[in-house]
Design an enzyme around this catalytic site. Structure first.
Site, PDB file in Angstrom:
ATOM      1  N   HIS A 189       0.810  -1.214   0.000  1.00  0.00           N
ATOM      2  CA  HIS A 189       0.000   0.000   0.000  1.00  0.00           C
ATOM      3  C   HIS A 189       0.845   1.265   0.000  1.00  0.00           C
ATOM      4  CE1 HIS A 189      -3.054  -2.976   0.732  1.00  0.00           C
ATOM      5  NE2 HIS A 189      -3.792  -2.141   0.036  1.00  0.00           N
ATOM      6  N   ARG A 297     -10.490   3.279  -0.933  1.00  0.00           N
ATOM      7  CA  ARG A 297      -9.915   2.445   0.133  1.00  0.00           C
ATOM      8  C   ARG A 297     -10.159   3.145   1.474  1.00  0.00           C
ATOM      9  NH1 ARG A 297      -5.579   1.520  -3.943  1.00  0.00           N
ATOM     10  NH2 ARG A 297      -5.256  -0.726  -4.112  1.00  0.00           N
ATOM     11  N   ARG A 333     -15.295   0.880  -0.712  1.00  0.00           N
ATOM     12  CA  ARG A 333     -14.948  -0.434  -0.171  1.00  0.00           C
ATOM     13  C   ARG A 333     -14.934  -0.365   1.350  1.00  0.00           C
ATOM     14  NH1 ARG A 333      -9.250  -3.119  -1.547  1.00  0.00           N
ATOM     15  NH2 ARG A 333      -8.520  -1.584  -0.032  1.00  0.00           N
ATOM     16  N   GLU A 432     -10.444 -11.287  -5.123  1.00  0.00           N
ATOM     17  CA  GLU A 432      -9.007 -11.172  -4.850  1.00  0.00           C
ATOM     18  C   GLU A 432      -8.459 -12.388  -4.115  1.00  0.00           C
ATOM     19  OE1 GLU A 432      -8.180  -7.702  -2.448  1.00  0.00           O
ATOM     20  OE2 GLU A 432      -9.978  -7.954  -1.250  1.00  0.00           O
ATOM     21  N   ASN A 455      -3.982  -7.159  -7.109  1.00  0.00           N
ATOM     22  CA  ASN A 455      -2.834  -7.097  -6.194  1.00  0.00           C
ATOM     23  C   ASN A 455      -2.822  -8.291  -5.256  1.00  0.00           C
ATOM     24  OD1 ASN A 455      -2.555  -4.621  -7.355  1.00  0.00           O
ATOM     25  ND2 ASN A 455      -3.440  -3.494  -5.650  1.00  0.00           N
ATOM     26  N   ASP A 456      -3.949  -8.501  -4.602  1.00  0.00           N
ATOM     27  CA  ASP A 456      -4.030  -9.654  -3.712  1.00  0.00           C
ATOM     28  C   ASP A 456      -4.201 -10.946  -4.496  1.00  0.00           C
ATOM     29  OD1 ASP A 456      -3.676  -8.899  -0.991  1.00  0.00           O
ATOM     30  OD2 ASP A 456      -5.500  -7.717  -1.171  1.00  0.00           O
ATOM     31  N   ARG A 466       3.034 -10.043  -1.370  1.00  0.00           N
ATOM     32  CA  ARG A 466       3.227  -8.807  -2.146  1.00  0.00           C
ATOM     33  C   ARG A 466       4.123  -7.812  -1.435  1.00  0.00           C
ATOM     34  NH1 ARG A 466      -2.937  -6.253  -1.741  1.00  0.00           N
ATOM     35  NH2 ARG A 466      -2.065  -4.217  -2.159  1.00  0.00           N
ATOM     36  N   CYS A 503      -9.611  -3.391 -10.364  1.00  0.00           N
ATOM     37  CA  CYS A 503      -9.122  -2.246  -9.591  1.00  0.00           C
ATOM     38  C   CYS A 503      -7.731  -2.471  -9.004  1.00  0.00           C
ATOM     39  CB  CYS A 503     -10.108  -1.878  -8.484  1.00  0.00           C
ATOM     40  SG  CYS A 503     -10.251  -3.137  -7.220  1.00  0.00           S
TER      41      CYS A 503
END
Ligand code: PEP
Ligand code: MG
Length: 577
Positions: A189, A297, A333, A432, A455-456, A466, A503
């Site tokens: 992040h 987020r 989210r 994800e 990403n996840d 990650r 996303c």
């Protein structure tokens, strides 16, 4: 020159400001016998400040969670009053003439080791409490918070072993022109925030520097090449000044595309939305011509503070986003805390595998009062714009159903209170976790949309953390397994008529455009800084061509050949308007 990983593009040049590590590796300082009384005074001051701080946090928690959830703070206060712990600290100071912080650190280590050795979960947890309280006390004794503050009046480049998302929230991007960290991952992040802020960032320099970077060293950070030059020659500085000027010209040209409709060369229109973590980014969202906010987020609202944000405060923020976006889609989210995102005021367990642990929807379903507060705030804001709700990290139908039950309860309450909200607000889930992909056909009929969080998803498909730079070379969004998972997801969604967007960071990677075109995805949400470069490539790529490329990709056996195909079809010359 040190070669790391480029995590946010661009060039930054200037003097380094090194954030001291938070590992408390201070010298084993001895004191004079005549300073003993003063040292004790310092210790008692530190204890008083720590207690005040814990009391304040506790009071804020009581109002949100009720008395029973706050016993942890009583336990922490008790440690600061515990005669055995305090005698140990005082003994070290008195008998060995060690400074207060050194004595506290040694006492913590002694008790933590003692408790840790016991084969008893309860005692192991007490060891964590001692560590926690001890760290708080050390923070006050060292004044570490103040020490870590960068200069206020001149630009600098931040250098740190590691940065946390909450430290990032503190950064003043008018002054912090670039970032270098020893640890970290490209889709962490912190990296995502750096890209959102347009701050060049190189990470993963652990073990790659012959001498550590010092505050005051002159640095060039090349976020595209992943290089950091320490005290470079004048010629190199001149060369980089020229490169920076060229990048600026490209940026200015791209800006002219902001309000050009986003569509392929053969006219297929696309939604290019923005990922945001705070209202501060909204001006940039509009300036870059985003179609909306595809991912808010919200966890960042909970960071950089001492207590949970209340319903009213959250409502004001969500409403502000909805109103500013004037009817454009805003996907909010729900809290996705855990993993690399922690909150100082919520006790999250120390876990060996935080990404596989207590995070995101798992926390929300465990702490439903906290979850309901957020849902009420989002629902109330839905009256003022085009808001949709997105649940993170769903891996089963039960989780989705449970989340919806809390949502229904929140709706019932608001209804009874006569508060307006959008009754049929759309609900989506992040795809994800591989489990969600495999049961996408089961989940699809129960939602309005899927948002693929690459990403996840990549981290979990490939079993590559990650955040871990040691395995960063294995983190590969173009792995055939990833492409197959994307295909499964989209096919399941299409069969149920469910809208799909992407996303994760992959959405902002221009190389991936033919993948979306081939899959039939027409909405991408990305870092604000990626919107115009993606639009620029989109304008030059045709839908029909994308479908052909996608077919080729499906027959590739590894990411090397996938990337060869994608790179040979790359369109990135700026087509200025
Ligand atoms: C993702 O996982 O792709 C995502 C968009 O969520 P986050 O990066 O916040 O985990
Ligand atoms: Mg995620």
């Amino acid at each position: 020159m040190a070669k790391g990983i480029g995590a946010s593009s661009g060039i930054a040049m200037g003097k380094a400001f090194v954030i001291p590590t938070w590992e408390w590796d201070f010298p084993d300082k001895l004191i004079d016998v005549t300073d003993l009384a003063f040292e004790f005074e310092r210790l008692y001051d530190g204890i008083r400040s720590s207690k005040d701080e814990i009391e304040t946090i506790k009071q804020e928690f009581v109002s949100v969670l009720g008395e029973e959830q706050t016993s942890i703070f009583d336990a922490h206060l008790a440690i600061l009053e515990d005669p055995i712990f305090m005698n140990e600290v005082q003994g070290i100071m008195q008998k060995q003439y060690k400074a207060a912080e050194v004595a506290v650190k040694e006492a913590i280590e002694k008790f933590v080791n003692m408790f840790d050795l016991l084969d008893d979960q309860y005692m192991k947890e007490r060891a964590l409490d001692i560590k926690d309280v001890g760290n708080r006390l050390l923070k006050h004794l060292l004044g570490a918070l103040e020490e870590t503050l960068p200069p206020k009046d001149q630009p600098y480049l931040v250098v740190a072993k590691e940065l946390s998302p909450s430290q990032m929230v503190h950064l003043d991007t008018n002054l912090a022109l670039g970032l270098v960290t020893m640890l970290g991952g490209k889709t962490s992040h912190v990296a995502i925030m750096a890209r959102a802020m347009g701050v060049p960032y190189v990470l993963g320099l652990e073990g790659k520097l012959s001498t550590p970077i010092q505050t005051g060293d002159y640095l060039i950070i090349d976020g595209d090449e992943g290089c950091v030059y320490i005290n470079p020659s004048d010629e190199l500085v001149e060369e980089y000044k020229k490169r920076k000027a060229i990048l600026q010209v490209r940026k200015d040209k791209l800006q002219t595309l902001a309000h050009v409709p986003s569509q392929t060369a053969d006219g297929l229109s696309f939604q290019l939305a923005a990922n945001i973590s705070s209202v501060k980014e909204l001006d940039q969202v509009l300036k870059n011509g985003a179609s909306g906010v595809g991912l808010f987020r919200t966890e960042f609202l909970y960071m950089d503070r001492d207590s949970l944000p209340q319903e009213e405060e959250q409502f004001v923020v969500y409403k502000q986003v909805a109103e500013k976006l004037e009817g454009r889609r805003v996907v909010i989210r729900t809290l996705d805390i855990g993993g690399d995102k922690s909150l100082d005021y919520i006790e999250l367990p120390e876990e060996d595998n935080p990404s596989l642990g207590y995070r995101a929807i798992r926390i929300s379903l465990d702490r439903t009062d906290l979850f309901k507060t957020q849902l009420r705030a989002i629902l109330r804001a839905s009256h003022y714009g085009n808001i949709k709700i997105l649940y993170p990290m769903i891996s089963s139908l039960e989780e989705l159903n449970k989340a919806n039950e809390v949502l229904e309860e929140a709706k019932r309450e608001l209804q009874q209170e006569g508060v307006p909200f959008k009754q049929n607000i759309e609900i989506g889930i992040m795809i994800e976790v591989p489990a969600a992909v495999i049961i996408a056909d089961i989940l699809a009929p129960h939602v309005d949309f899927f948002s693929i969080g690459t990403n996840d998803l990549v981290q979990y498909i490939l079993a590559v953390d990650r955040m871990n730079e040691t395995v960063a070379h294995l983190y590969d969004p173009f792995h055939p397994a990833v492409l197959r998972m994307l295909k499964t997801t989209v096919e399941a969604a299409q069969a149920s008529g469910v809208h799909v967007s992407v996303c994760g960071e992959m959405a902002g990677d221009i190389r991936a455009l033919p993948i979306w075109l081939g899959l039939g995805i027409q909405e991408l949400s990305m870092s604000v800084q990626s919107i115009l470069p993606v639009k620029n490539s989109l304008l030059q790529t045709s839908h029909s061509e994308g479908k052909v490329i996608w077919k080729q990709l499906l027959s590739c056996k590894n990411s090397k050949s996938i990337l060869e195909v994608l790179n040979s079809n790359l369109r990135q010359d700026v087509v200025a308007n």
